[in-house]
Every structure is written in C-alpha cells, then in structure tokens.
Motif scaffolding. Structure first.
Motif, PDB file in Angstrom:
ATOM      1  N   ARG A  57      -7.211   0.456  -4.394  1.00  0.00           N
ATOM      2  CA  ARG A  57      -8.244  -0.258  -3.662  1.00  0.00           C
ATOM      3  C   ARG A  57      -7.277  -1.443  -3.037  1.00  0.00           C
ATOM      4  O   ARG A  57      -6.619  -2.174  -3.783  1.00  0.00           O
ATOM      5  CB  ARG A  57      -9.278  -0.644  -4.737  1.00  0.00           C
ATOM      6  N   VAL A  58      -7.387  -1.497  -1.723  1.00  0.00           N
ATOM      7  CA  VAL A  58      -6.515  -2.430  -0.913  1.00  0.00           C
ATOM      8  C   VAL A  58      -7.319  -3.580  -0.444  1.00  0.00           C
ATOM      9  O   VAL A  58      -7.887  -3.054   0.569  1.00  0.00           O
ATOM     10  CB  VAL A  58      -5.376  -1.583   0.048  1.00  0.00           C
ATOM     11  N   ASP A  59      -7.557  -4.589  -0.786  1.00  0.00           N
ATOM     12  CA  ASP A  59      -8.173  -5.820  -0.221  1.00  0.00           C
ATOM     13  C   ASP A  59      -7.129  -6.783   0.335  1.00  0.00           C
ATOM     14  O   ASP A  59      -7.675  -7.875   0.937  1.00  0.00           O
ATOM     15  CB  ASP A  59      -9.064  -6.459  -1.283  1.00  0.00           C
TER      16      ASP A  59
ATOM     17  N   ARG B  92       0.809  -1.106  -0.071  1.00  0.00           N
ATOM     18  CA  ARG B  92      -0.150   0.095   0.061  1.00  0.00           C
ATOM     19  C   ARG B  92       0.672   1.268  -0.082  1.00  0.00           C
ATOM     20  O   ARG B  92       0.570   2.265  -0.678  1.00  0.00           O
ATOM     21  CB  ARG B  92      -0.860  -0.058   1.221  1.00  0.00           C
ATOM     22  N   SER B  93       1.901   1.204   0.853  1.00  0.00           N
ATOM     23  CA  SER B  93       2.800   2.455   0.765  1.00  0.00           C
ATOM     24  C   SER B  93       3.524   2.821  -0.379  1.00  0.00           C
ATOM     25  O   SER B  93       3.553   4.078  -0.790  1.00  0.00           O
ATOM     26  CB  SER B  93       3.772   2.415   1.848  1.00  0.00           C
TER      27      SER B  93
ATOM     28  N   SER C 219       2.875   6.063  -2.622  1.00  0.00           N
ATOM     29  CA  SER C 219       3.990   6.729  -3.131  1.00  0.00           C
ATOM     30  C   SER C 219       3.981   7.009  -4.691  1.00  0.00           C
ATOM     31  O   SER C 219       4.375   8.308  -5.162  1.00  0.00           O
ATOM     32  CB  SER C 219       5.229   6.420  -2.511  1.00  0.00           C
ATOM     33  N   VAL C 220       3.734   6.112  -5.394  1.00  0.00           N
ATOM     34  CA  VAL C 220       3.986   6.323  -6.784  1.00  0.00           C
ATOM     35  C   VAL C 220       2.771   7.217  -7.465  1.00  0.00           C
ATOM     36  O   VAL C 220       2.802   7.776  -8.273  1.00  0.00           O
ATOM     37  CB  VAL C 220       3.691   4.935  -7.596  1.00  0.00           C
ATOM     38  N   VAL C 221       1.431   6.697  -6.868  1.00  0.00           N
ATOM     39  CA  VAL C 221       0.312   7.415  -7.241  1.00  0.00           C
ATOM     40  C   VAL C 221       0.308   9.026  -7.102  1.00  0.00           C
ATOM     41  O   VAL C 221      -0.254   9.885  -7.632  1.00  0.00           O
ATOM     42  CB  VAL C 221      -1.070   6.790  -6.990  1.00  0.00           C
ATOM     43  N   ALA C 222       0.690   9.437  -5.893  1.00  0.00           N
ATOM     44  CA  ALA C 222       0.795  10.765  -5.166  1.00  0.00           C
ATOM     45  C   ALA C 222       1.308  11.571  -6.182  1.00  0.00           C
ATOM     46  O   ALA C 222       2.372  11.616  -6.788  1.00  0.00           O
ATOM     47  CB  ALA C 222       1.432  10.637  -3.957  1.00  0.00           C
TER      48      ALA C 222
ATOM     49  N   PRO D 163      -3.946  -6.913   3.196  1.00  0.00           N
ATOM     50  CA  PRO D 163      -2.928  -5.866   3.893  1.00  0.00           C
ATOM     51  C   PRO D 163      -1.712  -6.553   4.095  1.00  0.00           C
ATOM     52  O   PRO D 163      -0.784  -5.882   4.857  1.00  0.00           O
ATOM     53  CB  PRO D 163      -3.743  -5.650   5.236  1.00  0.00           C
ATOM     54  N   ARG D 164      -1.500  -7.763   3.846  1.00  0.00           N
ATOM     55  CA  ARG D 164      -0.255  -8.327   4.011  1.00  0.00           C
ATOM     56  C   ARG D 164       0.981  -7.907   3.317  1.00  0.00           C
ATOM     57  O   ARG D 164       1.019  -7.338   2.170  1.00  0.00           O
ATOM     58  CB  ARG D 164      -0.346  -9.825   3.311  1.00  0.00           C
ATOM     59  N   PRO D 165       2.089  -7.718   4.024  1.00  0.00           N
ATOM     60  CA  PRO D 165       3.523  -7.133   3.493  1.00  0.00           C
ATOM     61  C   PRO D 165       4.034  -8.309   2.375  1.00  0.00           C
ATOM     62  O   PRO D 165       3.493  -9.554   2.520  1.00  0.00           O
ATOM     63  CB  PRO D 165       4.213  -7.215   4.799  1.00  0.00           C
ATOM     64  N   VAL D 166       4.727  -7.871   1.552  1.00  0.00           N
ATOM     65  CA  VAL D 166       5.470  -8.840   0.546  1.00  0.00           C
ATOM     66  C   VAL D 166       6.834  -8.663   0.852  1.00  0.00           C
ATOM     67  O   VAL D 166       7.559  -7.739   1.398  1.00  0.00           O
ATOM     68  CB  VAL D 166       5.144  -8.493  -0.794  1.00  0.00           C
TER      69      VAL D 166
END
Length: 505
Positions: A390-392, A374-375, A379-382, A394-397
């Motif tokens: 849309r975030v369904d 999400r972060s 940062s890319v979209v901003a 929340p797990r980190p990768v």
C-alpha cells in the motif's frame, strides 16, 4: 510420474518451518516407499497434524516459530506413543541430541546429511532396531571443545595530547597529525597514511574511542563507530555520559585523576575493558573487548552456522534428487524454484555478516541516490513474499537502493519467520520523512525484549535460538547511516510494525 505409496506404507508426518525442505523430504520419502500423510510449519500445527494423521514416523525440526520442536515433542510422544520420532535439526548432534532424546525422540538426524542416508536411517528406526535405543546421524563429527583462551591483552596508547583548550571540530581534526592505532603485536589495519585525517583514523579504529570533556558531567565530545555500537544510544556531542552509560560515567568519575586507569564495565552493547588517557582538557576512554565478547562471538558463529545449514541442506538435497528420471516437469520447476529461494536466503545471511563486519570496523559505505520507495518495495516483494503493498506517499527518498532492499528483505524475512499472515508493506508520509511499515499479524515482540531488539546478536530467550541476531541491528544501523531511523511498535490489533523512515527528496 510420482511414486504412489503402497497401502501398507509407513505413514509419515513432516514438521519443519522451511517449506522447500518439506517439499524435498516429501519427494524423497514417497520415492523411498513411505506415505507422507501431513506436513506442518511449526510445533503447534505439528501437534494437530500428528493428532489427525496417526503417523508411524514423525520427522520433527527443532528450531521453529510459534512452538519449537523441543516444546512440541512431549505432546507428540503422548499422542503417538508407538510412532518413531526422528528429530531433524541444523544444530550439532552433541549439542542437542541428548535434550531431544530426553524429551521422547527415537533418533536424531543432522541437517546436511544426504537424502539417501536419511532414508536409510528412518528405515532402521521403523524396523525397530533403533526405537527407544536411539543414536544420531551426523554429517560431520563434532570437534572437541576448544581449550580456554586468555582474553587478548591490549593496552591502547592514546593520541598525542592536544595543546590549548579549543574544541575538536571536523575541520580542526583534518589539520591535526594522524592518530595511530594502539601498539599491538599484530596491527588491525595497515599503517595510516598522511592523507588520512585524525577524525577518519579514529573512526576506523577496531576498538571504541570516546572523548569526554573533563568536567563533572563528562559531556561527550566524540565517539567513534565502535563506541557508538557499544553505547547503543547515539551519543551526539554535548550529551552527558551519564545519560548514555551511567555505570561507565560513575567509574570514569572515580578514576578521572588516574592516567592509564583500567577497569571492566558492562555497557548496553556488551562487556568491555575501559582504559583512560588524559589530555590537556579532556579524558579519552578506550573500550576494548573482554573474554565475554569472545564467548558472544562464538555463540553467534554457532547460530549463524545453523542458519546457513538449512538452505545448504535444501540445495544439496535437490542436487541429489534432480537427476532422477521419474521427475516430471512440474516437480523439476518446483525444485529449481526452491534452489532460487534458498540461494537468496544464503545471500541475505552473508550480506548481513559482511555489513556487520563493516559496521564494526567503521568501513560501511553508503551510496545515497534519489530512490522511488515503491519500486524497491515491489522488487523485494515480487516472487518472494505473499504481501499486500500500500503506497500513500509517492515522494522519492534519499537512500542507497541496495541498502534499502537489504533492510526490507530483513524485515520481511523476520515477519515470515516470527510473525503471521497477513503481511503488509505500507509506504506513508511522516512529516519530512517517508516511512515504510512492515506489518504482520503474529504475537508481536515480548515487552521485556523490546529494549534489546536492535542490538547486535540479540535474540529473545527461547528453547532453541533462531536467526543470526544481526538482521535488525543491520537495519537500524543502515537507516541511521542514511540519515533516517528504524523503529518497532506493537500493532494496534496485535502483531508487529517495523518501520524504516528516510528523508524525502
């Protein structure tokens, strides 16, 4: 204060897919005494702008989405038979001006020319001196065509034959002597020191190295980075060569008893010259460049130069304009925002060029960390894109945050260049993976081009080439280097869905 056009000022329509350049041209034209009555970002919208605006002058870019300038030009000429049509493009004047003139243009301006020279040129066209007897305005004279080159003759020398019939594993490779690069007049790498294993040396080779089991199926034992790129499909150990490259498999079978046999073959990743070497139990295949690869590289360089010229033209034009006393605060802020956007675009292009070079040389490095998707997406979209996030999941990768940002920037840039709004980035669960979809509502990728979509320097056939042809190739390679994948699917209601899938932590 902005200049107000005189009532009898020549009416202009500006058609270009770069909003920052349209803004800059509008400012320059209004200052120069013209009245910009309409703008458009593609050829189809440009036709409508000309139909409604009834201009005296049309500034028309060649390379645009939806409908390019050469396709739109004949219709624009019919709609505005008395208008002066000046083509504005980053392609070389000798390369494209004749085609533009034949389609109905009155003049040709190469992107990168100063705003003053563009205004002077348009004034000459409007005055009638150049109408229907066109010439082109180019910043840099075109160089003469290069003399034909002979393809490099490289005869690779294989590594020493291995004794015994054991399978080469990563642990075994580290215990074996160093494999040296082929004997060429100018080595591509410094001498490999004794601390570098055979496995690592083969991986860094600037040519393809493919080791096959000496059996009827020619199962893949090892394929280095360049060989993987040329075969396109990932060749895991044990894969029959006929599944990855049927034509190469047939030629290897034909020449299997001939040590030093050499032949040309077309692989999914390009034409190569293959040279065979035999060991005690396997067949080594060296895949080297052919003259066609040189031609492909030249075309890629030309197209990349075109992509770079657009942002450079905007930045140079703003540098020429920003000192004017008549600019108000809002206009200055808008121009500085354009500089930031175009600089980011240049950074994206150069990042892809560097990454592609690292991929080919086998020197790509990935710094895997625990990352919150999400972060990175936000940062890319901003401040760059009008995108719904849309975030369904929340797990980190497990990913390299800078590489993930590069991949998302490429996919969003592609969506804006070739797709249509609305745009969505959707982070969703996908088993033990987290998938990030970049969705647009455009026309989607033509079915006949989908198989080539992620290949290096690949572009859909069209009147005018756009893009470097590296973006999607870089996205897939970076995803796979992070134990993930990249894919494409048509949207359920049209448009495109490009997906990056990475391992969840």
């Amino acid at each position: 204060m902005s200049a107000v056009p005189a009532p009898d000022a020549p009416r202009v329509v500006v058609i270009d897919d770069t909003a920052d350049l349209r803004d800059l041209l509008r400012l320059a034209l209004v200052r120069g005494g013209f009245d910009v009555v309409a703008e458009a970002g593609d050829g189809l919208a440009g036709i409508e702008a000309v139909r409604e605006g009834r201009p005296d002058v049309v500034l028309l870019d060649l390379s645009m989405p939806v409908m390019d300038g050469l396709e739109a030009l004949p219709t624009i000429r019919r709609l505005a038979p008395r208008a002066a049509i000046v083509v504005l493009s980053g392609f070389g004047a000798t390369q494209m001006s004749a085609r533009a003139m034949a389609a109905g243009a009155d003049g040709y301006v190469q992107k990168g020319a100063s705003l003053t020279s563009i205004l002077d040129y348009v004034r000459d066209v409007v005055a009638g001196g150049l109408v229907r007897a066109p010439r082109s305005l180019s910043v840099v004279p075109e160089p003469p065509p290069p003399a034909p080159e002979e393809p490099d003759q490289m005869t690779p020398d294989g590594p020493p034959a291995r004794d015994g019939g054991d399978t080469l594993t990563r642990a075994d490779a580290r215990r074996r002597p160093t494999v040296h690069a082929p004997d060429t007049s100018e080595p591509a790498h410094p001498p490999v020191g004794p601390h570098v294993s055979s496995w690592e040396a083969l991986g860094m080779a600037p040519y393809g190295v493919l080791e096959l089991a000496d059996e009827p199926l020619f199962r893949v034992v090892y394929a280095n980075t360049v060989a993987q790129r040329l075969l396109v499909e990932r060749c895991t150990p044990g894969t029959p060569l006929s599944l990855a490259a049927p034509e190469l498999a047939g030629l290897v079978a034909f020449h299997r008893l001939e040590n030093d046999a050499s032949f040309e073959v077309v692989l999914p990743g390009g034409a190569v010259r293959a040279t065979l070497r035999r060991t005690g139990w396997s067949v080594l295949v060296y895949l080297d460049s052919t003259a066609e690869d040189v031609g492909l590289l030249r075309r890629a360089i030309a197209t990349t130069a075109h992509e770079i010229r657009g942002p450079v033209a905007v930045i140079c034009g703003i540098a020429e304009t920003i000192g004017g006393p008549e600019l108000d605060t809002e206009q200055r802020d808008r121009l500085m925002g354009s500089v930031a956007r175009q600089a980011r675009m240049l950074d994206s292009i150069t990042a892809d060029l560097l990454t592609a070079a690292q991929i080919q040389r086998g020197t790509l490095r990935i710094d895997l960390q625990t990352v919150d998707p999400r972060s990175v997406v936000e940062s890319v979209v901003a401040d760059r894109y009008d995108v719904t996030v849309r975030v369904d999941d929340p797990r980190p990768v497990r990913a390299d945050p800078l590489r993930l940002e590069q991949m998302l920037t490429n996919l969003l840039g592609n969506a804006h260049k070739y797709g249509a709004a609305p745009y969505t980035v959707h982070v969703r669960p996908d088993g033990d993976l987290v998938s990030i979809d970049v969705v647009d509502a455009g026309d989607g990728v033509p079915e006949e081009f989908r198989a080539s979509l992620f290949r290096e320097f690949a572009r859909a056939h069209g009147t005018v080439a756009t893009g470097t042809g590296l973006g999607l190739h870089v996205v897939r390679t970076l995803a796979e280097a992070q134990s993930g994948r990249a894919s494409y699917a048509p949207g359920p209601y049209g448009g495109s869905v490009f997906t990056i899938s990475l391992r969840a932590c």
